[in-house]
Design an enzyme around this catalytic site. Structure first.
Site, PDB file in Angstrom:
ATOM      1  N   CYS A  86       0.817  -1.222   0.000  1.00 46.27           N
ATOM      2  CA  CYS A  86       0.000   0.000   0.000  1.00 46.27           C
ATOM      3  C   CYS A  86       0.843   1.261   0.000  1.00 46.27           C
ATOM      4  O   CYS A  86       0.310   2.371  -0.105  1.00 46.27           O
ATOM      5  CB  CYS A  86      -0.955  -0.001   1.186  1.00 46.27           C
ATOM      6  SG  CYS A  86      -2.160  -1.326   1.103  1.00 46.27           S
ATOM      7  N   LYS A 333      -9.816   6.446   5.543  1.00 49.68           N
ATOM      8  CA  LYS A 333     -11.077   6.050   6.145  1.00 49.68           C
ATOM      9  C   LYS A 333     -12.278   6.608   5.386  1.00 49.68           C
ATOM     10  O   LYS A 333     -13.209   5.883   5.065  1.00 49.68           O
ATOM     11  CB  LYS A 333     -11.082   6.548   7.600  1.00 49.68           C
ATOM     12  CG  LYS A 333     -12.286   6.166   8.397  1.00 49.68           C
ATOM     13  CD  LYS A 333     -12.253   4.713   8.791  1.00 49.68           C
ATOM     14  CE  LYS A 333     -13.626   4.208   9.179  1.00 49.68           C
ATOM     15  NZ  LYS A 333     -14.572   4.123   8.059  1.00 49.68           N
ATOM     16  N   HIS A 337      -9.325   4.566  -0.440  1.00 52.75           N
ATOM     17  CA  HIS A 337      -7.976   4.003  -0.528  1.00 52.75           C
ATOM     18  C   HIS A 337      -7.798   3.177  -1.802  1.00 52.75           C
ATOM     19  O   HIS A 337      -7.832   1.952  -1.758  1.00 52.75           O
ATOM     20  CB  HIS A 337      -7.709   3.151   0.721  1.00 52.75           C
ATOM     21  CG  HIS A 337      -6.341   2.555   0.799  1.00 52.75           C
ATOM     22  ND1 HIS A 337      -5.224   3.136   0.226  1.00 52.75           N
ATOM     23  CD2 HIS A 337      -5.894   1.415   1.393  1.00 52.75           C
ATOM     24  CE1 HIS A 337      -4.169   2.374   0.469  1.00 52.75           C
ATOM     25  NE2 HIS A 337      -4.535   1.324   1.160  1.00 52.75           N
TER      26      HIS A 337
END
Lengths: 395, 141
Positions: A86, A333, A337
């Site tokens: 990520c 959040k 993402h």
């Protein structure tokens, strides 16, 4: 002693697509949208780009730099696909900064893209993990749940403390026009959401999103002739730390934070020359893939003492008007993402905050902004620090 | 914990390094890999000692399989859990007395009763003719 990158590269322009369910666009379209926004922002033409680094995670390999070259029709340009879990997006930015600081490129493009929702999974696709229920890999929610139960045991943190992160970030993201989940949530909603891996519920997890982001990096003396000649941002530091991909089998791994973040942050503060980073960092975009992760990040980045991170958020010190605003954008959040894009999206947000033109909530009086992008089981972490235009060397 | 009938259970992928471990589990024996040169234990199995870098000194030694829960995750919602297992169930990360950590499930204990630091002991679960998995049981007293 290496010279370091401080003030040897500048962010000349940034772009970002809206994040979310982008069924009507494919990955090349998203990437082109983000990159052309960054070109326009910088005041350059696509052909001015000397080299490209593009972050993307799925489907892990078989991509090549061609994903950017084809999307941008920049055939023949040197382009490299970056994959570091990520943290792929901020690692792409790191590579672009290195090329510029080395004097090899006048203009380097860092970008990232992910088109993940149409792969049909709930959460991240796990087909490559070959997970066995007993002796296999650990899913993303499960590994951060292992950390959450440890932190709750060690420091007395509660599920309400975790929920406070979701409440703050959704509140921030509700005002950002490019965020995926533009709505507020309450503590009760977070606690009442289906439990995906106790103690983490669905609203403790970040969004799985489509999207792309891009950053134009250039030498400061060139940035002085481009569109943001008076307010381009300085690259103060960009660090990467990679630790084990299998902490679950590492007997000295305490799950109370991630060593890769601590190391990257320590080196980034030093490279940036920040002597009192708690006071000097004016905002931080941190990798809140889960609510627990943000709390651990805040401690690992030493924005406060490790055990105090829950109180730091609960008492509003991480709010937009707090001591150190954390995820003013809404974070992973609420903003979403799209894996490979997230690191570049953080640079997009930090840059616009330091230029006082944030799309969403504007933080006040920030001179230095930090981006923190965490990959794998805390395995690969990139930390970058940008400085507002007036933090640069005077000529 | 129980399994859902009719859904195949993924079996351990055997290789030259881990075969002795799974063959021992089949016999209801618990063994750990230890370096004969530096006396350290390791998990998962491997051909070379990652500490002293000795080759051909890794040996399999019996273990009581005792330790304590280092951390845990509970799965309480279907669709989020492994489909072959009935919810709720716990996944525990156990630190064995030898210092190595293993992941498995708790037998005969409700997820709400799992706690960090809880003493546990290995147990064996015969699932079919050619599959035995190791689990952990709460150690009483």
């Amino acid at each position: 002693m290496p010279q370091g990158i401080r003030d040897r590269a500048a962010v000349a322009g940034v772009g970002c697509t809206p994040f979310g369910e982008r069924w009507d666009d494919n990955a090349p379209n998203l990437l082109a949208d983000a990159c052309f926004e960054a070109f326009d922002d910088a005041g350059i033409q696509p052909g001015d780009v000397d080299a490209i680094w593009v972050g993307s995670l799925y489907p892990f390999t078989g991509l090549s730099g061609g994903i950017a070259v084809d999307a941008l029709k920049l055939f023949g340009k040197p382009a490299t696909h970056v994959e570091n879990f990520c943290a792929s997006g901020l690692d792409a930015f790191r590579n672009a900064c290195y090329a510029v600081a080395a004097g090899i490129c006048d203009v380097a493009l860092a970008c990232g893209v992910e088109k993940i929702l149409d792969q049909g999974s709930a959460g991240l696709p796990t087909d490559i993990l070959g997970a066995h229920p007993v002796m296999g890999s650990v899913s993303a929610p499960a590994v951060f749940a292992l950390a959450a139960t440890r932190a709750m045991e060690a420091w007395g943190w509660t599920r309400e403390d975790l929920a406070a992160v979701a409440v703050k970030n959704h509140d921030n993201g509700s005002d950002h026009p490019k965020a995926h989940f533009r709505r507020q949530v309450s503590v009760d909603q977070v606690l009442g959401a289906p439990c995906i891996a106790y103690p983490l519920g669905r609203l403790d997890a970040c969004g799985v999103s489509d999207g792309a982001a891009a950053v134009v990096v250039t030498r400061p003396e060139i940035a002085r002739d481009l569109a943001h000649k008076d307010d381009f941002c300085w690259v103060k530091s960009v660090q990467l730390s990679v630790h084990t991909g299998w902490p679950v089998y590492k007997s000295d791994f305490d799950y109370l934070g991630f060593p890769a973040t601590r190391q990257a942050a320590r080196q980034a503060y030093e490279e940036a020359g920040l002597t009192d980073h708690r006071d000097q960092i004016g905002l931080a975009e941190v990798h809140d893939c889960f609510t627990i992760t943000e709390l651990l990040n805040i401690g690992d980045l030493d924005l406060c003492d490790q055990a105090d991170a829950a109180a730091f958020v609960r008492e509003g010190l991480a709010n937009v008007d707090g001591e150190t605003p954390v995820n003013a954008s809404g974070g992973l959040k609420s903003f979403g993402h799209p894996i490979g894009a997230t690191g570049c999206r953080m640079i997009y947000e930090v840059t616009r905050q330091l230029q006082e033109r944030a799309d969403g909530r504007q933080v006040k009086d920030a001179s230095f902004g930090l981006a923190h992008n965490l990959g794998g089981q805390g395995s690969a972490v990139a930390v970058a620090i940008l400085g507002a235009n007036d933090t640069g060397p005077t000529v | 914990m129980e399994y859902v009938p009719g859904i195949p259970i993924l079996k351990p992928s055997l290789d030259a390094d881990n075969r002795p471990f799974w063959e021992a589990v089949r016999r209801h024996e618990f063994v750990l890999q230890k370096c004969g040169s530096c006396d350290r234990y390791f998990q998962p199995p491997r051909p070379m000692c990652p500490e002293c870098r000795s080759m051909d000194t890794m040996e399999w030694v019996p273990s009581a399989g005792r330790g304590q829960v280092y951390s845990f995750v509970n799965f309480t919602t279907d669709r989020m859990a492994y489909p072959a297992m009935k919810i709720p169930y716990s996944v525990v990360l156990v630190e064995l007395e030898e210092g190595v950590r293993m992941i498995s499930n708790m037998l005969d204990l409700e997820p709400d009763d799992v706690q960090i630091g809880m003493p546990v002991e290995v147990a064996f679960d015969d699932l079919d003719e050619d599959l035995t998995l190791f689990k952990f049981k709460k150690l009483e007293g």
